[in-house]
Design a protein around this motif. Structure first.
Motif, PDB file in Angstrom:
ATOM      1  N   LEU A  68      51.477  -0.971  13.397  1.00 52.57           N
ATOM      2  CA  LEU A  68      50.551  -0.026  12.775  1.00 52.57           C
ATOM      3  C   LEU A  68      51.257   1.255  12.356  1.00 52.57           C
ATOM      4  CD1 LEU A  68      47.620   0.572  12.007  1.00 52.57           C
ATOM      5  CD2 LEU A  68      47.297   1.483  14.290  1.00 52.57           C
ATOM      6  N   VAL A  69      52.128   1.777  13.203  1.00 56.45           N
ATOM      7  CA  VAL A  69      52.852   3.002  12.855  1.00 56.45           C
ATOM      8  C   VAL A  69      53.779   2.748  11.669  1.00 56.45           C
ATOM      9  CG1 VAL A  69      54.610   4.603  13.685  1.00 56.45           C
ATOM     10  CG2 VAL A  69      52.645   4.076  15.101  1.00 56.45           C
ATOM     11  N   ARG A  70      54.458   1.598  11.659  1.00 58.30           N
ATOM     12  CA  ARG A  70      55.327   1.274  10.519  1.00 58.30           C
ATOM     13  C   ARG A  70      54.516   1.128   9.231  1.00 58.30           C
ATOM     14  NH1 ARG A  70      60.560  -0.830  10.748  1.00 58.30           N
ATOM     15  NH2 ARG A  70      59.931  -2.102   8.976  1.00 58.30           N
ATOM     16  N   HIS A  71      53.320   0.554   9.340  1.00 55.17           N
ATOM     17  CA  HIS A  71      52.463   0.398   8.159  1.00 55.17           C
ATOM     18  C   HIS A  71      51.997   1.761   7.644  1.00 55.17           C
ATOM     19  CE1 HIS A  71      49.484  -1.224   5.437  1.00 55.17           C
ATOM     20  NE2 HIS A  71      48.546  -0.537   6.044  1.00 55.17           N
ATOM     21  N   LEU A  72      51.637   2.651   8.553  1.00 54.61           N
ATOM     22  CA  LEU A  72      51.156   3.969   8.134  1.00 54.61           C
ATOM     23  C   LEU A  72      52.271   4.852   7.593  1.00 54.61           C
ATOM     24  CD1 LEU A  72      48.604   4.707  10.968  1.00 54.61           C
ATOM     25  CD2 LEU A  72      48.128   4.010   8.617  1.00 54.61           C
ATOM     26  N   GLN A  73      53.519   4.614   8.002  1.00 54.82           N
ATOM     27  CA  GLN A  73      54.637   5.408   7.511  1.00 54.82           C
ATOM     28  C   GLN A  73      55.225   4.863   6.215  1.00 54.82           C
ATOM     29  OE1 GLN A  73      57.399   5.531  10.743  1.00 54.82           O
ATOM     30  NE2 GLN A  73      56.431   7.313  11.669  1.00 54.82           N
ATOM     31  N   ALA A  74      54.865   3.648   5.847  1.00 50.35           N
ATOM     32  CA  ALA A  74      55.405   3.049   4.627  1.00 50.35           C
ATOM     33  C   ALA A  74      54.851   3.780   3.414  1.00 50.35           C
ATOM     34  CB  ALA A  74      55.044   1.570   4.555  1.00 50.35           C
ATOM     35  N   PRO A  75      55.691   4.006   2.411  1.00 54.68           N
ATOM     36  CA  PRO A  75      55.184   4.671   1.204  1.00 54.68           C
ATOM     37  C   PRO A  75      54.221   3.760   0.444  1.00 54.68           C
ATOM     38  CG  PRO A  75      57.447   3.961   0.896  1.00 54.68           C
ATOM     39  CD  PRO A  75      57.109   3.698   2.331  1.00 54.68           C
ATOM     40  N   ALA A  76      53.265   4.385  -0.190  1.00 53.88           N
ATOM     41  CA  ALA A  76      52.298   3.632  -0.989  1.00 53.88           C
ATOM     42  C   ALA A  76      52.983   3.126  -2.250  1.00 53.88           C
ATOM     43  CB  ALA A  76      51.118   4.523  -1.353  1.00 53.88           C
ATOM     44  N   PRO A  77      52.662   1.903  -2.681  1.00 48.11           N
ATOM     45  CA  PRO A  77      53.270   1.390  -3.902  1.00 48.11           C
ATOM     46  C   PRO A  77      52.838   2.200  -5.121  1.00 48.11           C
ATOM     47  CG  PRO A  77      51.581  -0.105  -3.105  1.00 48.11           C
ATOM     48  CD  PRO A  77      51.751   0.962  -2.070  1.00 48.11           C
ATOM     49  N   VAL A  78      53.765   2.425  -6.027  1.00 44.20           N
ATOM     50  CA  VAL A  78      53.502   3.209  -7.230  1.00 44.20           C
ATOM     51  C   VAL A  78      52.944   2.284  -8.302  1.00 44.20           C
ATOM     52  CG1 VAL A  78      54.552   4.634  -9.008  1.00 44.20           C
ATOM     53  CG2 VAL A  78      55.363   4.785  -6.651  1.00 44.20           C
ATOM     54  N   GLN A  79      51.845   2.710  -8.906  1.00 49.21           N
ATOM     55  CA  GLN A  79      51.239   1.908  -9.955  1.00 49.21           C
ATOM     56  C   GLN A  79      51.905   2.230 -11.282  1.00 49.21           C
ATOM     57  OE1 GLN A  79      47.076   2.478 -10.306  1.00 49.21           O
ATOM     58  NE2 GLN A  79      46.831   1.037 -11.976  1.00 49.21           N
ATOM     59  N   GLN A  80      52.299   1.199 -11.994  1.00 42.78           N
ATOM     60  CA  GLN A  80      52.931   1.365 -13.309  1.00 42.78           C
ATOM     61  C   GLN A  80      51.858   1.634 -14.353  1.00 42.78           C
ATOM     62  OE1 GLN A  80      56.175   1.441 -13.693  1.00 42.78           O
ATOM     63  NE2 GLN A  80      56.475   1.021 -11.519  1.00 42.78           N
ATOM     64  N   PRO A  81      52.175   2.432 -15.377  1.00 41.66           N
ATOM     65  CA  PRO A  81      51.197   2.697 -16.434  1.00 41.66           C
ATOM     66  C   PRO A  81      50.815   1.405 -17.147  1.00 41.66           C
ATOM     67  CG  PRO A  81      53.119   4.139 -16.660  1.00 41.66           C
ATOM     68  CD  PRO A  81      53.407   3.161 -15.570  1.00 41.66           C
ATOM     69  N   GLY A  82      49.555   1.247 -17.388  1.00 41.39           N
ATOM     70  CA  GLY A  82      49.071   0.058 -18.094  1.00 41.39           C
ATOM     71  C   GLY A  82      48.813  -1.117 -17.163  1.00 41.39           C
TER      72      GLY A  82
END
Length: 86
Positions: A68-82
């Protein structure tokens, strides 16, 4: 009670670790299921408190906490335009 909870808790640790490592899009659901297994184990411990069951639940809780801690510390995926939102 230990005999009834040993295999489900061990399976949930193995399955939860597999889901966490191999299926990143399903991590949140896997962590929720791991937490629910922990709650079932806690109810079993309330019904029949033994040292062996407490140690198993402590091991399971530490695996859940680390994932859970590793999941919460992981960066959110960046959404590509379009790209459509998920």
């Amino acid at each position: 009670m230990l005999n009834a909870l040993l295999l489900p808790l061990m399976f949930s640790m193995a399955g939860g670790t597999y889901v966490y490592l191999q299926l990143p899009d399903r991590r949140a659901q896997g962590l929720l299921i791991l937490t629910l297994f922990q709650l079932v184990g806690a109810v079993g411990y309330v019904m029949e408190p033994t040292l062996n069951l407490f140690m198993l639940l402590s091991l399971h809780a530490s695996v859940v906490l680390v994932l859970l801690v590793r999941h919460l510390q992981a960066p959110a995926p960046v959404q590509q335009p379009g790209e459509p939102r998920r």
